[in-house]
Each structure stands twice: as C-alpha cells, then as structure tokens.
Design a protein around this motif. Structure first.
Motif, PDB file in Angstrom:
ATOM      1  N   LEU A 151      32.641  73.936  32.059  1.00 47.02           N
ATOM      2  CA  LEU A 151      32.938  72.552  32.383  1.00 47.02           C
ATOM      3  C   LEU A 151      33.762  71.892  31.284  1.00 47.02           C
ATOM      4  N   SER A 152      33.445  72.217  30.048  1.00 51.13           N
ATOM      5  CA  SER A 152      34.240  71.690  28.933  1.00 51.13           C
ATOM      6  C   SER A 152      35.677  72.179  29.006  1.00 51.13           C
ATOM      7  N   ALA A 153      35.854  73.426  29.421  1.00 48.75           N
ATOM      8  CA  ALA A 153      37.209  73.970  29.555  1.00 48.75           C
ATOM      9  C   ALA A 153      37.940  73.341  30.733  1.00 48.75           C
ATOM     10  N   LEU A 154      37.221  73.045  31.819  1.00 51.37           N
ATOM     11  CA  LEU A 154      37.857  72.434  32.991  1.00 51.37           C
ATOM     12  C   LEU A 154      38.407  71.048  32.690  1.00 51.37           C
ATOM     13  N   VAL A 155      37.795  70.352  31.736  1.00 46.66           N
ATOM     14  CA  VAL A 155      38.291  69.030  31.357  1.00 46.66           C
ATOM     15  C   VAL A 155      39.714  69.122  30.822  1.00 46.66           C
ATOM     16  N   LEU A 156      40.056  70.260  30.240  1.00 49.90           N
ATOM     17  CA  LEU A 156      41.383  70.445  29.653  1.00 49.90           C
ATOM     18  C   LEU A 156      42.458  70.756  30.681  1.00 49.90           C
ATOM     19  N   GLY A 157      42.052  70.998  31.920  1.00 55.56           N
ATOM     20  CA  GLY A 157      43.013  71.312  32.980  1.00 55.56           C
ATOM     21  C   GLY A 157      42.821  72.737  33.474  1.00 55.56           C
ATOM     22  N   ASP A 158      43.276  72.988  34.678  1.00 53.05           N
ATOM     23  CA  ASP A 158      43.085  74.287  35.310  1.00 53.05           C
ATOM     24  C   ASP A 158      43.767  75.419  34.552  1.00 53.05           C
ATOM     25  N   ASP A 159      44.994  75.182  34.110  1.00 53.40           N
ATOM     26  CA  ASP A 159      45.738  76.245  33.426  1.00 53.40           C
ATOM     27  C   ASP A 159      45.069  76.632  32.107  1.00 53.40           C
ATOM     28  N   VAL A 160      44.675  75.645  31.330  1.00 55.89           N
ATOM     29  CA  VAL A 160      44.021  75.923  30.045  1.00 55.89           C
ATOM     30  C   VAL A 160      42.678  76.600  30.291  1.00 55.89           C
ATOM     31  N   ALA A 161      41.911  76.095  31.251  1.00 54.99           N
ATOM     32  CA  ALA A 161      40.610  76.689  31.551  1.00 54.99           C
ATOM     33  C   ALA A 161      40.770  78.135  31.992  1.00 54.99           C
ATOM     34  N   SER A 162      41.759  78.387  32.830  1.00 51.43           N
ATOM     35  CA  SER A 162      42.004  79.758  33.286  1.00 51.43           C
ATOM     36  C   SER A 162      42.397  80.664  32.124  1.00 51.43           C
ATOM     37  N   ALA A 203      25.244  55.688  34.575  1.00 47.88           N
ATOM     38  CA  ALA A 203      24.636  56.641  33.629  1.00 47.88           C
ATOM     39  C   ALA A 203      25.663  57.504  32.889  1.00 47.88           C
ATOM     40  N   PRO A 204      26.640  58.133  33.569  1.00 46.57           N
ATOM     41  CA  PRO A 204      27.595  58.957  32.823  1.00 46.57           C
ATOM     42  C   PRO A 204      28.464  58.151  31.856  1.00 46.57           C
ATOM     43  N   GLN A 205      28.850  56.955  32.280  1.00 45.47           N
ATOM     44  CA  GLN A 205      29.703  56.132  31.411  1.00 45.47           C
ATOM     45  C   GLN A 205      28.972  55.736  30.136  1.00 45.47           C
ATOM     46  N   ILE A 206      27.717  55.325  30.276  1.00 49.85           N
ATOM     47  CA  ILE A 206      26.941  54.934  29.102  1.00 49.85           C
ATOM     48  C   ILE A 206      26.644  56.143  28.230  1.00 49.85           C
ATOM     49  N   ALA A 207      26.274  57.274  28.850  1.00 48.41           N
ATOM     50  CA  ALA A 207      25.983  58.490  28.079  1.00 48.41           C
ATOM     51  C   ALA A 207      27.215  58.948  27.305  1.00 48.41           C
ATOM     52  N   GLN A 208      28.368  58.866  27.917  1.00 45.31           N
ATOM     53  CA  GLN A 208      29.604  59.274  27.245  1.00 45.31           C
ATOM     54  C   GLN A 208      29.892  58.374  26.054  1.00 45.31           C
ATOM     55  N   PRO A 226      31.056  63.104  29.993  1.00 42.81           N
ATOM     56  CA  PRO A 226      29.641  62.746  29.981  1.00 42.81           C
ATOM     57  C   PRO A 226      28.755  63.990  29.835  1.00 42.81           C
ATOM     58  N   PRO A 227      27.853  64.001  28.858  1.00 39.10           N
ATOM     59  CA  PRO A 227      26.961  65.148  28.681  1.00 39.10           C
ATOM     60  C   PRO A 227      25.873  65.152  29.763  1.00 39.10           C
ATOM     61  N   LEU A 228      25.520  66.346  30.224  1.00 39.80           N
ATOM     62  CA  LEU A 228      24.628  66.476  31.379  1.00 39.80           C
ATOM     63  C   LEU A 228      23.227  65.915  31.125  1.00 39.80           C
TER      64      LEU A 228
END
Length: 189
Positions: free
Chosen positions: A68-79, A117-122, A130-132
């Motif tokens: 999930l952390s890698a997906l934040v960077l974009g599909d190409d970078v994650a791949s 919740a995600p906005q405040i957690a982030q 946002p951390p799970l």
C-alpha cells in the motif's frame, strides 16, 4: 464521475423513499433508524460478526502495508518495486468492502466516519497516507463519542429524554469538517 455518483445516489434515495412509503409503518420506522446509522437496541450478539471480520481481515490488510505504501507512489513505481498492482488492489478492495459491509450491516451507514478518521490519523502521525491501525482506533473512538452524545446530548441540554441515531451526530460533526478540508484545499491552490 461526481455527477454520475450524484445521479446514482438520487435514484437510490428515491427507491429507498418509495420502499419506506409502501412498507409497514413499524418496519419503515426501524429501517429509517438503521438508514440514519443507529446503535440503539444493539446487543453484543450484533457485534460478533463485525468483531470476527475485524479479527480475521485486519491482520490480512496489515500484510499489505508495504504494498500500500508503494501504491501511493503510483502504479509504475509500485510495479517496479515488485508490487503486483492489480492483485493487491483487488485484495485490498475485497478486504475493505467486507469490513465496510459488516460494519454497515451491524449499525447502518454511519456518515462521515470514513472521512474524519483517516484525515485526523494522517495529521496526528504526520504520514504520507493514513495509517491503518490509528485510523481504525480513531474511527472507533469517533463512533463511541458520537454515540455517547447521541444517547445523552439532548438530556444534557434539557431538551428532552430523546435519543438520536449516532449517524445524525457523526454527520453533524463530519459535515463542517468536510467543509473545512475543502476550504483548506482551496486556499492551498
């Protein structure tokens, strides 16, 4: 995309309104309370399916944390980092859908929890996304505090002995927060 969502929501809301009108008065009242998001008259037996889903699926979701952390960077970078983008997205979508469905089946659609919740957690953790676990804990805390206010708020204000559905309180707190976020984003442009 937004207009399509608004159109589908309007059509679905009109169908729900029609079903409430033609239905039995008692059933329609219970359905209306559920649609507002209510924890009233819930027992621990209602929490068991939700708890089982959380106990089974949150650890599985945590296994995808790196992906999930890698997906934040974009599909190409994650791949390029070895993430099987399509598989990970599908798995996370299924996990999120089942968790949301179980929570909604138990209490109804409680508005704005997934926004607040995600906005405040982030912001509290100062992370890129946002951390799970902090998000889940803040979401639970938000619902518990909103339920406390929904059950006792009108009594505290000496308006009456009435209880509100928890979704009314979360919407009343979440809508201004949404407007704040939108205003903040507009200022940042």
């Amino acid at each position: 995309m937004v207009l399509i969502g608004v159109g589908i929501a309007a059509a679905a809301n009109s169908l729900v309104a029609w079903l409430l009108v033609i239905g039995d008065v008692n059933d329609a009242g219970r359905a209306a309370a559920w649609l507002a998001g209510s924890l009233n008259a819930r027992a621990w037996s209602d929490a068991v399916p939700v708890a089982l889903a959380v106990l089974l699926l949150v650890p599985v979701a945590m296994m995808f944390n790196r992906d999930l952390s890698a997906l934040v960077l974009g599909d190409d970078v994650a791949s390029s980092l070895g993430v099987r983008v399509a598989r990970v997205r599908l798995a996370l979508l299924v996990i999120a859908t089942v968790l949301a469905a179980m929570a909604t089946a138990g209490a109804g659609p409680i508005a704005f929890v997934a926004l607040v919740a995600p906005q405040i957690a982030q912001r509290l953790t100062r992370m890129e996304r946002p951390p799970l676990l902090p998000t889940a804990m803040l979401g639970a805390l938000f619902v518990v505090l909103a339920d406390l206010l929904a059950r006792n708020g009108l009594q505290w204000l000496q308006v009456g002995p009435y209880e509100l559905p928890v979704g009314v309180v979360t919407a009343a707190a979440g809508a201004p927060y949404l407007l704040y976020l939108i205003g903040r984003q507009q200022k940042g442009r």
